[in-house]
Design a protein around this motif. Structure first.
Motif, PDB file in Angstrom:
ATOM      1  N   ASP A  15      38.516  25.607  33.738  1.00 13.17           N
ATOM      2  CA  ASP A  15      39.324  26.433  33.303  1.00 13.17           C
ATOM      3  C   ASP A  15      39.842  27.448  33.050  1.00 13.17           C
ATOM      4  OD1 ASP A  15      40.153  23.624  34.360  1.00 13.17           O
ATOM      5  OD2 ASP A  15      41.178  23.152  33.215  1.00 13.17           O
ATOM      6  N   ASN A  16      38.982  28.023  31.805  1.00  9.42           N
ATOM      7  CA  ASN A  16      38.920  29.270  31.514  1.00  9.42           C
ATOM      8  C   ASN A  16      38.682  29.984  32.875  1.00  9.42           C
ATOM      9  OD1 ASN A  16      39.359  31.388  28.873  1.00  9.42           O
ATOM     10  ND2 ASN A  16      37.099  31.093  29.225  1.00  9.42           N
ATOM     11  N   TRP A  17      37.338  30.033  33.045  1.00  6.99           N
ATOM     12  CA  TRP A  17      36.580  30.839  33.816  1.00  6.99           C
ATOM     13  C   TRP A  17      37.856  30.772  35.155  1.00  6.99           C
ATOM     14  CZ3 TRP A  17      32.323  33.526  34.824  1.00  6.99           C
ATOM     15  CH2 TRP A  17      31.718  34.107  35.722  1.00  6.99           C
ATOM     16  N   ASN A  18      38.213  30.096  35.508  1.00  9.04           N
ATOM     17  CA  ASN A  18      39.029  30.297  36.375  1.00  9.04           C
ATOM     18  C   ASN A  18      40.340  30.928  35.968  1.00  9.04           C
ATOM     19  OD1 ASN A  18      37.488  28.827  38.079  1.00  9.04           O
ATOM     20  ND2 ASN A  18      38.664  27.097  38.445  1.00  9.04           N
ATOM     21  N   LYS A  19      41.283  31.116  34.560  1.00  9.56           N
ATOM     22  CA  LYS A  19      41.961  31.458  34.702  1.00  9.56           C
ATOM     23  C   LYS A  19      41.677  33.213  34.780  1.00  9.56           C
ATOM     24  CE  LYS A  19      44.942  32.348  31.189  1.00  9.56           C
ATOM     25  NZ  LYS A  19      46.211  31.571  29.183  1.00  9.56           N
ATOM     26  N   VAL A  20      40.598  33.263  33.852  1.00 10.93           N
ATOM     27  CA  VAL A  20      40.221  35.247  34.026  1.00 10.93           C
ATOM     28  C   VAL A  20      40.288  35.888  35.068  1.00 10.93           C
ATOM     29  CG1 VAL A  20      38.841  36.444  31.927  1.00 10.93           C
ATOM     30  CG2 VAL A  20      39.460  34.169  31.337  1.00 10.93           C
ATOM     31  N   ILE A  21      39.756  35.371  35.818  1.00 10.84           N
ATOM     32  CA  ILE A  21      38.988  35.842  37.504  1.00 10.84           C
ATOM     33  C   ILE A  21      40.961  36.083  38.250  1.00 10.84           C
ATOM     34  CG2 ILE A  21      37.734  35.446  39.227  1.00 10.84           C
ATOM     35  CD1 ILE A  21      36.281  35.946  36.920  1.00 10.84           C
ATOM     36  N   ALA A  22      41.299  34.680  38.094  1.00 13.38           N
ATOM     37  CA  ALA A  22      42.105  34.942  38.514  1.00 13.38           C
ATOM     38  C   ALA A  22      43.460  36.304  37.984  1.00 13.38           C
ATOM     39  CB  ALA A  22      43.119  33.221  38.535  1.00 13.38           C
ATOM     40  N   THR A  23      43.656  35.726  37.132  1.00 11.35           N
ATOM     41  CA  THR A  23      44.170  37.354  37.138  1.00 11.35           C
ATOM     42  C   THR A  23      43.487  38.356  36.380  1.00 11.35           C
ATOM     43  OG1 THR A  23      45.198  35.296  34.428  1.00 11.35           O
ATOM     44  CG2 THR A  23      45.680  37.542  33.814  1.00 11.35           C
ATOM     45  N   ASN A  24      42.500  38.747  36.083  1.00  9.76           N
ATOM     46  CA  ASN A  24      42.170  40.496  35.420  1.00  9.76           C
ATOM     47  C   ASN A  24      41.631  40.635  36.922  1.00  9.76           C
ATOM     48  OD1 ASN A  24      42.849  39.607  33.364  1.00  9.76           O
ATOM     49  ND2 ASN A  24      40.541  39.779  32.492  1.00  9.76           N
ATOM     50  N   LEU A  25      41.243  39.782  38.270  1.00 12.42           N
ATOM     51  CA  LEU A  25      40.349  39.675  39.619  1.00 12.42           C
ATOM     52  C   LEU A  25      41.349  39.659  40.513  1.00 12.42           C
ATOM     53  CD1 LEU A  25      38.490  41.922  40.928  1.00 12.42           C
ATOM     54  CD2 LEU A  25      37.082  39.668  40.327  1.00 12.42           C
ATOM     55  N   THR A  26      41.622  38.601  41.242  1.00 16.59           N
ATOM     56  CA  THR A  26      42.315  37.915  42.216  1.00 16.59           C
ATOM     57  C   THR A  26      43.346  38.331  42.111  1.00 16.59           C
ATOM     58  OG1 THR A  26      41.406  36.510  41.898  1.00 16.59           O
ATOM     59  CG2 THR A  26      43.423  36.034  43.098  1.00 16.59           C
ATOM     60  N   SER A  27      44.394  38.953  40.738  1.00 15.89           N
ATOM     61  CA  SER A  27      46.009  39.360  41.481  1.00 15.89           C
ATOM     62  C   SER A  27      45.961  40.973  41.625  1.00 15.89           C
ATOM     63  CB  SER A  27      46.466  39.827  39.299  1.00 15.89           C
ATOM     64  OG  SER A  27      45.237  40.501  39.063  1.00 15.89           O
ATOM     65  N   ALA A  28      44.693  41.475  41.309  1.00 12.87           N
ATOM     66  CA  ALA A  28      44.143  43.343  42.049  1.00 12.87           C
ATOM     67  C   ALA A  28      44.077  42.920  43.293  1.00 12.87           C
ATOM     68  CB  ALA A  28      42.374  43.690  40.949  1.00 12.87           C
ATOM     69  N   PHE A  29      44.260  41.863  43.985  1.00 18.80           N
ATOM     70  CA  PHE A  29      43.540  41.967  45.162  1.00 18.80           C
ATOM     71  C   PHE A  29      44.887  41.505  45.931  1.00 18.80           C
ATOM     72  CE2 PHE A  29      43.944  38.268  48.910  1.00 18.80           C
ATOM     73  CZ  PHE A  29      44.102  39.499  49.150  1.00 18.80           C
ATOM     74  N   LEU A  30      46.340  40.939  44.974  1.00 21.84           N
ATOM     75  CA  LEU A  30      47.204  40.325  45.548  1.00 21.84           C
ATOM     76  C   LEU A  30      48.278  41.800  45.030  1.00 21.84           C
ATOM     77  CD1 LEU A  30      47.745  36.670  43.779  1.00 21.84           C
ATOM     78  CD2 LEU A  30      47.149  37.208  46.664  1.00 21.84           C
ATOM     79  N   ALA A  31      47.432  42.366  44.515  1.00 21.21           N
ATOM     80  CA  ALA A  31      48.905  43.391  44.072  1.00 21.21           C
ATOM     81  C   ALA A  31      48.171  44.499  44.754  1.00 21.21           C
ATOM     82  CB  ALA A  31      48.463  44.048  42.489  1.00 21.21           C
ATOM     83  N   ALA A  32      46.998  45.182  45.543  1.00 21.56           N
ATOM     84  CA  ALA A  32      46.628  45.708  46.245  1.00 21.56           C
ATOM     85  C   ALA A  32      46.828  45.481  47.554  1.00 21.56           C
ATOM     86  CB  ALA A  32      45.129  45.879  46.402  1.00 21.56           C
ATOM     87  N   LYS A  33      47.176  44.162  48.303  1.00 19.20           N
ATOM     88  CA  LYS A  33      47.369  44.258  50.043  1.00 19.20           C
ATOM     89  C   LYS A  33      48.887  44.338  49.927  1.00 19.20           C
ATOM     90  CE  LYS A  33      47.393  39.807  52.049  1.00 19.20           C
ATOM     91  NZ  LYS A  33      47.010  38.283  52.028  1.00 19.20           N
ATOM     92  N   ALA A  34      49.870  44.126  48.626  1.00 18.20           N
ATOM     93  CA  ALA A  34      50.919  44.057  48.855  1.00 18.20           C
ATOM     94  C   ALA A  34      51.508  45.741  48.858  1.00 18.20           C
ATOM     95  CB  ALA A  34      52.325  43.414  47.564  1.00 18.20           C
ATOM     96  N   GLN A  35      51.189  46.912  47.843  1.00 21.70           N
ATOM     97  CA  GLN A  35      51.543  48.144  47.353  1.00 21.70           C
ATOM     98  C   GLN A  35      50.480  49.208  48.288  1.00 21.70           C
ATOM     99  OE1 GLN A  35      49.549  48.243  43.553  1.00 21.70           O
ATOM    100  NE2 GLN A  35      51.070  47.199  41.991  1.00 21.70           N
ATOM    101  N   ILE A  36      49.833  48.991  48.706  1.00 31.15           N
ATOM    102  CA  ILE A  36      49.283  50.121  49.705  1.00 31.15           C
ATOM    103  C   ILE A  36      49.496  49.337  50.810  1.00 31.15           C
ATOM    104  CG2 ILE A  36      46.911  50.674  50.962  1.00 31.15           C
ATOM    105  CD1 ILE A  36      45.240  49.340  48.818  1.00 31.15           C
ATOM    106  N   PRO A  37      50.590  48.981  51.660  1.00 31.83           N
ATOM    107  CA  PRO A  37      50.924  49.087  53.077  1.00 31.83           C
ATOM    108  C   PRO A  37      52.602  50.472  52.554  1.00 31.83           C
ATOM    109  CG  PRO A  37      50.023  47.173  53.248  1.00 31.83           C
ATOM    110  CD  PRO A  37      50.068  47.848  51.800  1.00 31.83           C
ATOM    111  N   ALA A  38      52.720  49.654  51.606  1.00 33.05           N
ATOM    112  CA  ALA A  38      53.868  50.652  51.111  1.00 33.05           C
ATOM    113  C   ALA A  38      54.008  52.386  51.113  1.00 33.05           C
ATOM    114  CB  ALA A  38      54.936  50.340  49.752  1.00 33.05           C
ATOM    115  N   MET A  39      52.178  52.545  50.182  1.00 33.22           N
ATOM    116  CA  MET A  39      52.141  53.915  49.822  1.00 33.22           C
ATOM    117  C   MET A  39      51.296  54.660  51.343  1.00 33.22           C
ATOM    118  SD  MET A  39      50.473  53.522  46.213  1.00 33.22           S
ATOM    119  CE  MET A  39      51.411  52.565  45.064  1.00 33.22           C
ATOM    120  N   VAL A  40      50.560  53.993  52.517  1.00 31.22           N
ATOM    121  CA  VAL A  40      49.988  54.065  53.386  1.00 31.22           C
ATOM    122  C   VAL A  40      51.302  55.254  54.063  1.00 31.22           C
ATOM    123  CG1 VAL A  40      49.487  54.015  55.334  1.00 31.22           C
ATOM    124  CG2 VAL A  40      47.672  53.007  53.457  1.00 31.22           C
ATOM    125  N   ALA A  41      52.609  53.804  54.277  1.00 33.62           N
ATOM    126  CA  ALA A  41      53.627  54.921  54.866  1.00 33.62           C
ATOM    127  C   ALA A  41      53.978  55.719  54.797  1.00 33.62           C
ATOM    128  CB  ALA A  41      54.624  53.566  54.889  1.00 33.62           C
TER     129      ALA A  41
END
Length: 252
Positions: free
Chosen positions: A105-131
Motif C-alpha cells: 500500500d505504501n509503494w502504490n501510494k507513493v507511485i500514484a501520488t508522485n508519478l501517476t499524477s504526473a501522467f494525469l496532469a500532463a494529459k489534461a494540461q498539454i492539449p490546452a497549451m498545444v491549442a
C-alpha cells in the motif's frame, strides 16, 4: 522574471514549496490556479494573495484523480481564459523503510501520488497549451531521482522521482515542436513539512548530507521553478534541473 498575463496551475500549493511558489508567482503577476487536498490551508494562501492584489482561483482535490486534473485546467480557462503553465509539485515521501519491509500500500501510494499524477496532469494540461502554441510545464522530482545522496529507506520515493525524469524527457520530445516546454526540478533537502520541518534531528541529518551544510528554504526552490516557467528559460526543455546544494556530487 515576469509572469504577467500568464495563467499558472500549482499543485501541492497549501504548504512548503507549493505555497512559496504561489506567493512568488503572484509577485511576478501571474494569474494562479491553486490545488491541494487541504482546503483550509489552500484558502489561507489564496487569501494572502488576494490581500496583496493578486489574481487567484482555488480548487481542493487529490492529484491522483483524473477528474481533478481536468477540473484544474477547466478552472484556469473559465477564470482566466487560457492555461500557460503548470508547476506540478504535489508529492509524498511515504514510509521510510527497506523494500523487504515495505507494505504494498505504501509503494502504490507513493507511485500514484508522485508519478501517476504526473501522467494525469500532463494529459489534461498539454492539449490546452498545444491549442495556444506555447506553454511550460514543470514537475517536481528530487535529487534522489538522480543520485541517492546517502539516504536509506526511500526506494518508493526514489523510484517515483527517477520515473518523473524519464517521463519529462519523453514529454519534452513529444511536444517541443508544439511550443510546449517540459522540465523537471530536482530540489535537495528543503525545509517543508514533508522534509522534516520541526524535527531538529531530521533537519540536522539532512543538512549534513549537503556540501553547503544546510537545507534549502522553500522560496529558493520556488525561485528555480519561476525561472523554468518564465520566458528566461525559453530554450530549455527536457532538462532535469538540480537545485540541491551540491548533494548530488557529494563524495560518499
Amino acid at each position: 522574471m515576469d509572469l504577467r498575463g500568464k495563467t499558472i496551475i500549482i499543485t501541492g500549493a497549501s504548504s512548503g514549496i507549493g505555497a512559496a511558489a504561489a506567493l512568488l508567482f503572484s509577485d511576478a503577476k501571474a494569474n494562479l490556479v491553486l490545488g491541494a487536498r487541504r482546503s483550509a490551508e489552500l484558502e489561507a494562501i489564496a487569501s494572502r494573495i488576494r490581500g496583496q492584489g493578486g489574481n487567484v482561483a482555488i480548487l481542493s482535490g487529490d492529484v491522483i484523480d483524473e477528474g481533478y486534473a481536468d477540473a484544474l485546467v477547466n478552472l484556469a480557462r473559465s477564470e482566466f481564459g487560457a492555461l500557460d503553465g503548470a508547476f506540478n509539485n504535489a508529492g509524498v515521501v511515504g514510509d521510510m523503510c527497506p523494500v523487504s519491509k515495505m507494505p504494498i500500500d505504501n509503494w502504490n501510494k507513493v507511485i500514484a501520488t508522485n508519478l501517476t499524477s504526473a501522467f494525469l496532469a500532463a494529459k489534461a494540461q498539454i492539449p490546452a497549451m498545444v491549442a495556444r502554441g506555447r506553454g511550460s510545464i514543470v514537475f517536481t522530482s528530487s535529487f534522489v531521482g538522480h543520485s541517492n545522496g546517502g539516504m536509506p529507506g526511500i526506494a518508493a520515493y526514489a523510484a517515483s522521482k527517477a520515473g518523473l525524469i524519464g517521463f519529462v524527457k519523453s514529454l519534452a520530445s513529444d511536444h517541443a515542436a508544439d511550443g510546449v516546454r517540459v522540465n523537471a526540478l530536482l530540489p535537495g533537502g528543503t525545509i517543508t513539512p514533508s522534509g522534516g520541518e520541526g524535527d531538529p534531528a531530521t533537519l540536522e541529518f539532512i543538512a549534513r548530507l549537503h556540501p553547503m551544510k544546510r537545507m534549502a528554504d522553500a522560496r529558493e526552490i520556488a525561485e528555480a521553478a519561476l525561472f523554468l516557467l518564465s520566458d528566461r528559460s525559453s530554450f530549455m526543455t527536457g532538462s532535469p534541473m538540480l537545485v540541491d546544494g551540491g548533494i548530488s556530487v557529494r563524495l560518499v
